[in-house]
Design a protein around this motif. Sequence first.
Motif, mmCIF file in Angstrom:
data_model
loop_
_atom_site.group_PDB
_atom_site.id
_atom_site.type_symbol
_atom_site.label_atom_id
_atom_site.label_comp_id
_atom_site.label_asym_id
_atom_site.label_seq_id
_atom_site.Cartn_x
_atom_site.Cartn_y
_atom_site.Cartn_z
ATOM 1 N N MET A 35 0.830 -1.203 0.000
ATOM 2 C CA MET A 35 0.000 0.000 0.000
ATOM 3 C C MET A 35 0.863 1.251 0.000
ATOM 4 S SD MET A 35 -3.204 -0.423 -0.374
ATOM 5 C CE MET A 35 -3.514 1.309 -0.080
ATOM 6 N N SER A 36 1.976 1.210 0.720
ATOM 7 C CA SER A 36 2.883 2.363 0.734
ATOM 8 C C SER A 36 3.447 2.618 -0.662
ATOM 9 C CB SER A 36 4.017 2.137 1.734
ATOM 10 O OG SER A 36 3.514 2.061 3.051
ATOM 11 N N ARG A 37 3.779 1.550 -1.363
ATOM 12 C CA ARG A 37 4.276 1.717 -2.735
ATOM 13 C C ARG A 37 3.188 2.267 -3.648
ATOM 14 N NH1 ARG A 37 6.739 -3.298 -1.464
ATOM 15 N NH2 ARG A 37 5.131 -4.444 -2.630
ATOM 16 N N ALA A 38 1.935 1.818 -3.435
ATOM 17 C CA ALA A 38 0.827 2.319 -4.246
ATOM 18 C C ALA A 38 0.600 3.810 -3.986
ATOM 19 C CB ALA A 38 -0.444 1.526 -3.945
ATOM 20 N N LEU A 39 0.714 4.217 -2.709
ATOM 21 C CA LEU A 39 0.564 5.634 -2.380
ATOM 22 C C LEU A 39 1.668 6.454 -3.032
ATOM 23 C CD1 LEU A 39 -0.771 7.965 -0.929
ATOM 24 C CD2 LEU A 39 0.463 7.315 1.169
ATOM 25 N N ALA A 40 2.876 5.906 -3.043
ATOM 26 C CA ALA A 40 3.978 6.615 -3.691
ATOM 27 C C ALA A 40 3.711 6.801 -5.181
ATOM 28 C CB ALA A 40 5.280 5.841 -3.476
ATOM 29 N N ARG A 41 3.158 5.786 -5.818
ATOM 30 C CA ARG A 41 2.823 5.895 -7.243
ATOM 31 C C ARG A 41 1.739 6.933 -7.475
ATOM 32 N NH1 ARG A 41 1.164 0.332 -9.544
ATOM 33 N NH2 ARG A 41 1.167 1.552 -11.484
ATOM 34 N N LEU A 42 0.747 6.971 -6.577
ATOM 35 C CA LEU A 42 -0.315 7.969 -6.697
ATOM 36 C C LEU A 42 0.243 9.383 -6.544
ATOM 37 C CD1 LEU A 42 -3.141 6.153 -4.706
ATOM 38 C CD2 LEU A 42 -3.342 6.993 -7.058
ATOM 39 N N ARG A 43 1.178 9.559 -5.637
ATOM 40 C CA ARG A 43 1.778 10.875 -5.440
ATOM 41 C C ARG A 43 2.536 11.318 -6.684
ATOM 42 N NH1 ARG A 43 3.738 9.521 0.777
ATOM 43 N NH2 ARG A 43 1.907 10.471 1.830
ATOM 44 N N ARG A 44 3.241 10.373 -7.316
ATOM 45 C CA ARG A 44 3.963 10.722 -8.541
ATOM 46 C C ARG A 44 2.984 11.049 -9.669
ATOM 47 N NH1 ARG A 44 7.179 6.300 -6.900
ATOM 48 N NH2 ARG A 44 6.176 4.934 -8.432
ATOM 49 N N ALA A 45 1.911 10.279 -9.744
ATOM 50 C CA ALA A 45 0.948 10.469 -10.830
ATOM 51 C C ALA A 45 0.207 11.797 -10.712
ATOM 52 C CB ALA A 45 -0.050 9.313 -10.856
ATOM 53 N N THR A 46 -0.148 12.182 -9.471
ATOM 54 C CA THR A 46 -0.933 13.404 -9.278
ATOM 55 C C THR A 46 -0.077 14.637 -9.004
ATOM 56 O OG1 THR A 46 -1.165 12.959 -6.898
ATOM 57 C CG2 THR A 46 -2.883 12.071 -8.378
ATOM 58 N N GLY A 47 1.187 14.398 -8.649
ATOM 59 C CA GLY A 47 2.048 15.531 -8.300
ATOM 60 C C GLY A 47 1.665 16.161 -6.988
ATOM 61 N N ASP A 48 1.054 15.372 -6.090
ATOM 62 C CA ASP A 48 0.598 15.886 -4.801
ATOM 63 C C ASP A 48 0.797 14.805 -3.750
ATOM 64 O OD1 ASP A 48 -1.339 18.248 -3.656
ATOM 65 O OD2 ASP A 48 -1.834 16.310 -2.699
ATOM 66 N N PRO A 49 1.130 15.159 -2.498
ATOM 67 C CA PRO A 49 1.320 14.144 -1.449
ATOM 68 C C PRO A 49 0.036 13.426 -1.060
ATOM 69 C CG PRO A 49 1.611 16.359 -0.567
ATOM 70 C CD PRO A 49 1.537 16.512 -2.046
ATOM 71 N N LEU A 50 -1.137 14.036 -1.309
ATOM 72 C CA LEU A 50 -2.452 13.444 -1.088
ATOM 73 C C LEU A 50 -2.774 13.195 0.383
ATOM 74 C CD1 LEU A 50 -2.490 10.902 -4.071
ATOM 75 C CD2 LEU A 50 -3.629 13.129 -3.934
ATOM 76 N N LEU A 51 -1.977 12.409 1.076
ATOM 77 C CA LEU A 51 -2.165 12.153 2.500
ATOM 78 C C LEU A 51 -0.854 12.473 3.219
ATOM 79 C CD1 LEU A 51 -4.047 8.726 2.298
ATOM 80 C CD2 LEU A 51 -5.049 10.916 2.996
ATOM 81 N N VAL A 52 -0.952 13.297 4.268
ATOM 82 C CA VAL A 52 0.255 13.688 5.000
ATOM 83 C C VAL A 52 0.073 13.380 6.482
ATOM 84 C CG1 VAL A 52 0.853 15.488 3.335
ATOM 85 C CG2 VAL A 52 -0.609 16.049 5.301
ATOM 86 N N ARG A 53 1.215 13.182 7.161
ATOM 87 C CA ARG A 53 1.210 12.824 8.571
ATOM 88 C C ARG A 53 0.689 13.980 9.409
ATOM 89 N NH1 ARG A 53 1.132 8.122 10.807
ATOM 90 N NH2 ARG A 53 2.668 7.466 9.233
ATOM 91 N N SER A 54 -0.201 13.663 10.362
ATOM 92 C CA SER A 54 -0.695 14.634 11.343
ATOM 93 C C SER A 54 -0.890 13.872 12.642
ATOM 94 C CB SER A 54 -2.008 15.263 10.888
ATOM 95 O OG SER A 54 -2.518 16.149 11.886
ATOM 96 N N GLY A 55 0.069 14.060 13.560
ATOM 97 C CA GLY A 55 0.025 13.285 14.789
ATOM 98 C C GLY A 55 0.229 11.819 14.478
#
Length: 298
Positions: A35-55
């Motif tokens: 899932m982490s790799r999939a999120l990384a691919r989504l970030r590259r595809a959209t050019g946005d971090p999409l989900l960021v750490r908060s607490g």
Amino acid sequence: MARPDLNLLITLDVLLDEGSVTRAGERLALSPSAMSRALARLRRATGDPLLVRSGRGLVPTPRALDLRDRVRRLVAEAEEVLRPAAELDLATLTRTFALRGSDGFVERFGPALVASVGREAPGVRLLFSRKEKKSLGPLRDGVDLETGVVERQLPPDVVGVPLFTDRFVGVVRDGHPLATGKVTATRYTTARHVHVSRRGLTDGLVDEALRPAVREVVTVVDGFGAALALARATDLVATVPERHTADLREGMRSFELPFRAPSVTVSLLWHVRLDADQAHRWLRDRVIDVCRREVGEV
């Protein structure tokens, strides 16, 4: 430019819904690292971090919030596309079907077919056209159904089912010499005949069955209706399919041919692209039922 991996839309939809890589992975049966790799691919595809750490958790970025509803709709529409078609609702069905048939088909079977269709699906419109020549081209170009005699093996993209068999009979006007007495081969062949041929030929199945005798064909027309109209108004003899022309022959005298009458099988044809279409299948069943019931082959 490489095509995007559309599977990522499903992953993004679940990630945005869960707000957690771990929970999203559980829903998709993927490991946290996958899932982490999939999120990384989504970030590259959209050019946005999409989900960021908060607490301890993750929060969506403005871009993710903007995409969330759109992604959900896209995934829902894709899932709808890949499901079987919904059950056919005839009461609300709105569609126009094009049917192509030989001369006399509408007169013989049209009223019962229109009534049957109208009772079940009042929003359906039937567009009838006359078959001017033998060609399967119209079925490939948009005609929904066609009736006709199949003389050779159908190509792989056309489906057919027999409707009924028919045989030829002689027809004359009331008062014609052949309207009374036994019609012998001599009386038949010495009469003057009108022949039906869309290609303008002067002989056909009847002449093949009659050989070596020969009838005198003095007129050629391209349809049964025209042949019967001439026979009704003159001393010409028309030889036509019995069942197909029952309504067109009303008020005339019909007789059995004095030789082995040729018979034909009339079939219903459609293109294979429509074979699984629910509405088309329903209409095919109506045509088959009506034709067989009208000629007594149910």
